[in-house]
Design an enzyme around this catalytic site. Structure first.
Site, PDB file in Angstrom:
ATOM      1  N   ASP A 101       5.735   6.458   5.037  1.00 16.85           N
ATOM      2  CA  ASP A 101       4.962   5.649   4.101  1.00 16.85           C
ATOM      3  C   ASP A 101       4.790   6.361   2.769  1.00 16.85           C
ATOM      4  O   ASP A 101       4.088   7.372   2.699  1.00 16.85           O
ATOM      5  CB  ASP A 101       3.587   5.366   4.738  1.00 16.85           C
ATOM      6  CG  ASP A 101       2.668   4.607   3.803  1.00 16.85           C
ATOM      7  OD1 ASP A 101       3.174   3.834   2.966  1.00 16.85           O
ATOM      8  OD2 ASP A 101       1.438   4.778   3.913  1.00 16.85           O
TER       9      ASP A 101
ATOM     10  N   ASP B 101       6.033   1.424  -2.867  1.00 20.79           N
ATOM     11  CA  ASP B 101       5.402   1.653  -1.566  1.00 20.79           C
ATOM     12  C   ASP B 101       6.251   1.132  -0.406  1.00 20.79           C
ATOM     13  O   ASP B 101       6.358  -0.080  -0.208  1.00 20.79           O
ATOM     14  CB  ASP B 101       4.032   0.960  -1.572  1.00 20.79           C
ATOM     15  CG  ASP B 101       3.243   1.220  -0.295  1.00 20.79           C
ATOM     16  OD1 ASP B 101       3.638   2.126   0.474  1.00 20.79           O
ATOM     17  OD2 ASP B 101       2.247   0.517  -0.070  1.00 20.79           O
TER      18      ASP B 101
END
Ligand code: NAG
Ligand code: NAG
Ligand code: NAG
Ligand code: NAG
Ligand code: NAG
Length: 450
Positions: free
Chosen positions: A134, A314
């Site tokens: 992530d 992201d």
């Protein structure tokens, strides 16, 4: 030292079973290399199923991203003593979204974003875990061996069985919108990914997992954050930064290809087989998230909208999330686009999503540093709105009706975020280089021949 702030965003409810999902085998021998090394990663998604998409799950994913950003703002303050420059007044420490949100019907209110996961090993002797990579957070988190809730069938981290583990004598606690929490202890230990070893890496061992992390719903065991240390809840270098400190990589870059298959994280450089041409770089404006600026978004080369906007890149977010007014202006350019309204749903009438025709065939260009990158209609059009499937069974399917869902959304009834979140809907169209050394992000065209 006590960490009461939630640092963790992900707990992904999945309908399919974890056992059906496997991480592809390593394609190279796992030896440290000055030239970098590939980490095969697999994708899992709750929102998509064979051409249809669940807008409720998409909306939950947007909220989860929002909550994650606010947690990062808190960590930024803890680390630097200053408010994050993008944190607007009114964004207080605990996510406003959490209190405003009603629980979803199945009681899960965690993260419905897509998950890109691969293998790491931790401890001495080494044990293998699957983690979600992530770029929107910065800490490693695993279920601990003392975990009593929702950890069954995950591989659990046992610090007492690792000769290299060190107790940091610090706890952490993460609170979720459904009232559940994830909490545990902080340790340092040896963490290895594709043969590259971080010697004293901070990581969390949870003794409570929230429902969204149970193995039936979350195929990975834990998370690996790949942002900057400024948003680390553990106030410690993230894994890749530790690799740099430990001299494990010479090129301070990692690269991502996110795709239906052949997805890959490359550590210590970029994988030239997966892209063509040169990278277009944009500087990171604030270290924390991978935050930068984009120039514009344009549909079919029409007048570009939104000159120079701040954004974060992201891997943990499925959609592109923008400010409400901008999203409305964007869809105003697309014939037949209409706001998707939840009828009688517990999550509120305004979804923040739009329906578009299922034969959507416009190219959306997102421009960084004067170079445009196209979002293909395929990746933008997310699929048929699952909530109207029953209606469609009665009416002969007509692809020109606006019954599919677009990949750009906004968060209804929340203070707007100060930047766009650029997630998979864009990243699936490019190869992305996260250049830690030079603090910049690069995009190159995917090698479509592969
Ligand atoms: C753990 O896996 C077993 C075997 O696959 C399964 O029967 C059991 O329901 C799983 N437990 C949980 C909590 O998912
Ligand atoms: C655009 O790219 C050039 C060349 O890599 C770089 O020097 C410049 O800083 C970039 N501009 C921005 C705004 O990131
Ligand atoms: C959109 O981007 C693609 C890829 O860079 C480019 O070929 C095309 O000319 C762009 N279209 C417009 C109208 O800018
Ligand atoms: C989409 O538009 C392009 C031209 O821009 C055309 O070549 C292609 O056939 C169209 N596809 C569909 C499914 O209409
Ligand atoms: C963009 O171009 C395609 C192909 O020519 C066309 O089908 C579509 O309607 C156009 N979209 C917009 C928003 O003008």
């Amino acid at each position: 030292m006590h960490f009461t702030l939630a640092f963790l965003y992900a707990a992904i409810p999945f309908l399919t079973t974890a056992s059906a999902l496997t991480v592809p085998p390593a394609s190279r021998s796992p030896a440290p290399s000055a030239r970098g090394i590939a980490v095969p990663i697999a994708k899992h998604s709750r929102s998509y199923r064979s051409g249809t998409v669940d807008p409720v799950a998409l909306q939950r994913g947007m909220y989860a991203s929002y909550d994650k950003i606010l947690r990062g703002f808190d960590a930024y303050y803890e680390n630097t003593g200053q408010r994050h420059p993008s944190q607007p007044a009114g964004h207080s420490s605990l996510p406003l979204g959490l209190s405003r949100r009603k629980s979803s019907p199945d009681g899960l209110d965690d993260d419905d974003n897509e998950l890109w996961y691969g293998k790491i090993s931790v401890g001495t002797p080494a044990t293998e875990y699957k983690v979600d990579f992530d770029t929107g957070s910065s800490d490693i988190f695993l279920p601990g061996v003392d975990c009593t809730e929702n950890c069954d069938n995950h591989t659990m981290y046992d610090p007492s069985a690792s000769s290299t583990s060190q107790d940091r004598d610090a706890t952490f606690k993460l609170t979720y919108g459904d009232g559940s929490s994830v909490e545990g202890e902080q340790y340092t230990d040896v963490v290895t990914c594709a043969g590259l070893t971080a010697k004293a890496q901070a990581l969390g061992a949870a003794n409570t997992y929230s429902t969204g992390f149970s193995s039936a719903q979350f195929p990975a065991d834990g998370l690996m954050g790949m942002g900057f240390q400024e948003i680390s809840q553990f106030k410690s270098p993230p894994f890749f930064q530790t690799l740099i400190e430990d001299g494990q990589v010479t090129d301070q870059v990692f690269g991502f290809k996110l795709a239906e298959s052949g997805s890959e994280l490359f550590l210590g450089g970029t994988n030239p087989a997966l892209y063509t041409g040169d990278f277009t770089y944009v500087d990171v404006t604030t270290e924390g998230y991978w935050q930068t600026n984009f120039d514009s978004i344009a549909v079919n080369g029409s007048i570009p909208l939104f000159q120079k906007s701040s954004c974060i890149i992201d891997t943990g977010t499925t959609l592109i999330i923008g400010p409400e007014a901008a999203v409305n202006a964007f869809y105003a350019q697309i014939p037949y686009a209409a706001p998707l309204v939840f009828d009688g749903s517990s999550v509120g009438a305004t979804s923040g999503l739009y329906t578009i025709p299922c034969d959507f065939n416009s190219t959306i260009n997102l421009s960084f540093n004067k170079t445009a990158f196209s979002i293909s209609p395929d990746t933008f059009m997310l699929g048929l709105d699952e909530t109207i499937l029953d209606t469609i069974k009665l009416i002969p399917a007509d692809t020109t009706t606006n019954t599919c869902i677009g990949g750009l959304g906004f968060l209804p009834s929340l203070p707007p975020l100060p930047f766009w979140i650029i997630g998979d809907v864009f990243m699936r169209n490019v190869y992305t280089a996260f250049d830690v050394g030079n603090k910049r992000v690069g995009f190159a065209n995917l090698n479509r021949g592969r």
